[in-house]
Design an enzyme around this catalytic site. Sequence first.
Site, short mmCIF file in Angstrom:
data_model
loop_
_atom_site.label_atom_id
_atom_site.label_comp_id
_atom_site.label_asym_id
_atom_site.label_seq_id
_atom_site.Cartn_x
_atom_site.Cartn_y
_atom_site.Cartn_z
N GLY A 1 13.01 -5.62 15.16
CA GLY A 1 11.61 -5.19 15.15
C GLY A 1 10.92 -5.80 13.94
N SER B 1 8.90 -1.03 11.00
CA SER B 1 8.81 -0.57 12.39
C SER B 1 9.65 0.67 12.67
CB SER B 1 9.24 -1.69 13.33
OG SER B 1 10.60 -2.03 13.09
N ALA C 1 25.18 -3.28 2.77
CA ALA C 1 23.86 -3.70 2.28
C ALA C 1 23.88 -5.17 1.93
CB ALA C 1 23.49 -2.88 1.05
N HIS D 1 15.99 3.94 0.65
CA HIS D 1 16.99 3.93 1.72
C HIS D 1 18.18 4.82 1.36
CE1 HIS D 1 15.97 0.64 4.72
NE2 HIS D 1 14.94 0.63 3.88
#
Length: 167
Positions: free
Chosen positions: A8, A12, A33, A49
Amino acid sequence: MAIILITGGARSGKSRRAEMRTRSFPGQPVYVATAEALDAEMEARIATHRARRGADWIEREVPLDLVPALVATDGGGARLVDCLTLWLSNLMHAERNWESEVTELAAALPRLKSPVVFVTNEVGLGIVPDNALARRYRDAAGTMNQVIAAASNEVEFVVAGLPMKLK
């Protein structure tokens, strides 16, 4: 074994969706990561995150050597790789052969036992970049996404936080 690609645009909802999909599998989830905290903005993104995921994830920082990291973490919980386009950028910056590394990744996927959920950006929906490096990156990302989508069991496109199943 599940190989899931979630793509995306920027902001998004891809990562949130990928986290949910990864948690749906048994075992302790592993967050792979590919980002490096090279500036304050990226440090803040990484912190956001981490806070959203919580402390129950095993975390591996893997800016370049993705296949060895997936092999090393195989046999446990599902792995979330966030994200392939940063990994590609890292490979290109390090002047590594990204095409052979993407091919190696796709070839390794069927041999893995634990699920893998990949996040990647769809960078080809905007205007044509005005410089050669950006065009080369856009083209490489499109090629990489096609290769990994072909190797995946499922592919989702996320728009405004809403997933659309493509495969």
